[in-house]
Design an enzyme around this catalytic site. Structure first.
Site, short mmCIF file in Angstrom:
data_model
loop_
_atom_site.label_atom_id
_atom_site.label_comp_id
_atom_site.label_asym_id
_atom_site.label_seq_id
_atom_site.Cartn_x
_atom_site.Cartn_y
_atom_site.Cartn_z
N GLY A 1 0.83 -1.20 0.00
CA GLY A 1 0.00 0.00 0.00
C GLY A 1 0.86 1.24 0.00
O GLY A 1 2.00 1.23 -0.45
N SER A 2 0.32 2.32 0.53
CA SER A 2 1.00 3.61 0.46
C SER A 2 2.14 3.70 1.46
O SER A 2 2.16 3.01 2.49
CB SER A 2 -0.01 4.73 0.74
OG SER A 2 -0.37 4.75 2.12
N THR A 3 3.08 4.58 1.18
CA THR A 3 4.20 4.81 2.08
C THR A 3 3.73 5.41 3.40
O THR A 3 4.28 5.09 4.47
CB THR A 3 5.22 5.74 1.40
OG1 THR A 3 5.75 5.07 0.24
CG2 THR A 3 6.38 6.08 2.33
N ARG A 4 2.71 6.25 3.35
CA ARG A 4 2.20 6.87 4.58
C ARG A 4 1.67 5.81 5.54
O ARG A 4 1.99 5.81 6.73
CB ARG A 4 1.08 7.86 4.24
CG ARG A 4 0.47 8.56 5.45
CD ARG A 4 -0.75 9.38 5.07
NE ARG A 4 -1.84 8.54 4.58
CZ ARG A 4 -2.69 7.90 5.39
NH1 ARG A 4 -2.57 7.97 6.71
NH2 ARG A 4 -3.67 7.17 4.87
N GLU B 1 5.68 -3.36 1.11
CA GLU B 1 5.82 -2.95 -0.28
C GLU B 1 4.99 -1.69 -0.40
O GLU B 1 3.77 -1.73 -0.45
CB GLU B 1 5.34 -4.05 -1.23
CG GLU B 1 5.82 -3.83 -2.66
CD GLU B 1 4.74 -3.29 -3.58
OE1 GLU B 1 4.77 -2.06 -3.84
OE2 GLU B 1 3.91 -4.07 -4.03
N CYS C 1 1.65 0.23 -8.71
CA CYS C 1 2.74 0.73 -7.87
C CYS C 1 4.04 0.91 -8.66
O CYS C 1 4.86 1.77 -8.32
CB CYS C 1 2.97 -0.20 -6.68
SG CYS C 1 3.35 -1.91 -7.14
#
Length: 495
Positions: free
Chosen positions: A242-245, A265, A299
């Site tokens: 998913g997202s980096t945040r 990831e 991604c």
């Protein structure tokens, strides 16, 4: 491949599972709450799905831990686990059209991609991983003659997998196959935007012979079910895409709980470098595919394109021509290459980034966002913005939509500096007919994966993952098993 008419007819007869799957049974969330699953192409309700939270997580984890300790799966002979997972792969193959349709209806992915790319890869992932598990050997360390040092791989226990909405079945398989093959109990929390295919998969796992409690599915939101799994002291490993945040939050939650291992990831903002000694038409077609496939909700999308100035004009002509083949349409039509964005939020995010790019000086050369009309789906257009630079927001931040930023460079050194000027490091691509340059540049790109004269190609035998803010650990290949096993050293004195 079925026809457009056949897929439409099949979609009208499709049924949906909307309950959580815990300890071998479908059941409502403990709080009785649900959330709506909407078809993004039509904005129509597909079904309501159980919205799990802490209470459901506690029940699922307790059952998963109990069944792990019992040894019914964790201590099963590897060959028997292999055969059960091979049967699961066979069942997935038998139901591949149904599973493909579920993802298309749920998140808008084109049916042609689901049938031709996602489902074959899902089946291959389960087959290959199943076949590998009884071929992973332990080691004997080179100690003195008076000791025997054995090194073995053991399952870790309870594994929580949190998967994204853009490749629902595929991303789940990359985590489930090695985690289950290694002997773990698994709790899967799919994205609330696309939970339907893995709920159907749960039925198939039972039919294949996976014991109750070994595989569980908890649909729900990240701030409820996701956080509860990340904070749970009896979850031993957390695997996330998913997202980096959100990835950063999960690392924080792990530190605040039991210091569980967290494999991530996360986001990407992949560059593609176009050198002046490449095949321009092939490179342009690859550049278009790398950003417009799956509506840019990828991604590893190469959303930053750097073209050598000596071929810039020629390349842009070929790029616009290639982009013209990506027209948004009904994802049930096998000829459609771009479906809708997953929801209105994502559609509006894409629109905001296009507007900010133009406000910062970017030149719109293709596409843009057409006016949204309620009831007609969450569609965005393939978009190319030239005269971009690395200081612009839409160049630095992951958009997760069909928006391509184009810049130019003069020298190889400049190209590398531009490509590596990012907090992300998931994928990168370059096009050149110079073999020495291909090796030289690929070695210097700060990325977990590099494609030369291609994009997105992979295989179950090779690892998938990134560096920097794109995460850690790897999916696929034998290296994926490293995430779901513990190394144990047993030292025996024999002197």
């Amino acid at each position: 491949m079925k026809s457009y008419t056949e897929w439409q007819a099949l979609s009208k007869s499709q049924t949906f599972h909307g309950q959580a799957y815990i300890n071998g049974e479908f059941q409502a969330a403990q709080n009785g709450e649900t959330f709506a699953c909407i078809n993004p192409a039509t904005e129509q309700l597909l079904t309501n799905v159980a919205s799990c939270d802490q209470a459901d997580v506690d029940i699922a984890v307790a059952n998963a831990k109990t069944v792990f300790k019992s040894g019914v799966w964790s201590q099963m002979h590897p060959k028997k686990r292999k055969n059960i997972l091979l049967k699961l792969a066979s069942l997935i193959d038998q139901h591949k059209d149904e599973l493909a349709l579920l993802d298309t209806l749920d998140m808008g992915k084109s049916i042609s991609e689901m049938v031709n790319i996602d489902m074959p890869d899902v089946i291959d992932c389960f087959q290959w991983t199943a076949e590998s598990i009884d071929k992973v050997y332990g080691e004997i360390a080179p100690t003195g003659t008076d000791t025997l040092a054995l090194i073995s791989h053991e399952p870790v226990g309870v594994v929580a997998c949190i998967t994204p909405w853009n490749y629902p079945m595929l991303m789940a398989s990359w985590k489930l196959a090695p985690a289950l093959a290694a002997g773990n109990s698994v709790i899967l929390k799919p994205s609330e935007k696309s939970p339907l295919s893995v709920l159907r998969l749960a039925e198939l796992t039972k039919e294949a012979g996976i014991p109750d409690g070994v595989f569980n599915v908890l649909p729900g939101f990240g701030h409820t079910a996701g956080k509860a799994l990340a904070m749970h002291n009896d979850v031993n490993v957390l695997a996330f895409t998913g997202s980096t945040r959100v990835a950063a939050l999960l690392m924080e939650y792990a530190g605040k709980s039991n210091m569980k291992r967290v494999w991530l990831e996360a986001g990407g903002k992949s560059p593609m470098l176009i050198f002046d000694d490449c095949d321009v038409k092939k490179a342009a077609a690859s550049a278009a595919a790398s950003i417009f496939s799956n509506q840019g909700e990828v991604c590893i999308a190469c959303s930053r394109l750097y073209v050598q100035d000596t071929i810039k004009a020629e390349f842009m002509t070929a790029l616009v021509e290639a982009a013209g083949k990506y027209q948004a349409g009904d994802p049930l039509d096998p000829n459609t290459k771009m479906g809708p964005m997953v929801d209105a939020v994502q559609m509006n995010t894409v629109k905001r980034f296009i507007e900010s790019a133009q406000a910062e000086g970017g030149e719109l050369v293709f596409g843009g966002v057409k006016d949204y009309q309620e009831g007609q789906g969450y569609f965005s257009q393939a978009t190319i913005i030239d005269k971009a630079n690395n200081e612009m927001e839409f160049v630095r931040e992951e958009i997760f939509g069909p928006v391509l930023a184009v810049s130019e460079f003069t020298t190889e050194e400049e190209a590398l500096a531009l490509a590596n000027d990012s907090k992300y490091g998931l994928g990168a691509a370059l096009w050149t007919d110079n073999l020495s340059r291909a090796h030289r540049v690929s070695r210097q790109l700060e990325s977990g994966m590099v494609w030369v004269n291609t994009w997105g190609e992979g295989d179950t035998t090779v690892p998938f993952g990134g560096v920097k803010a794109s995460g850690n650990g790897r999916d696929k290949s034998l290296h994926a098993l490293e995430k779901y096993t513990e190394l144990k050293n047993v030292m025996i004195r024999i002197g």
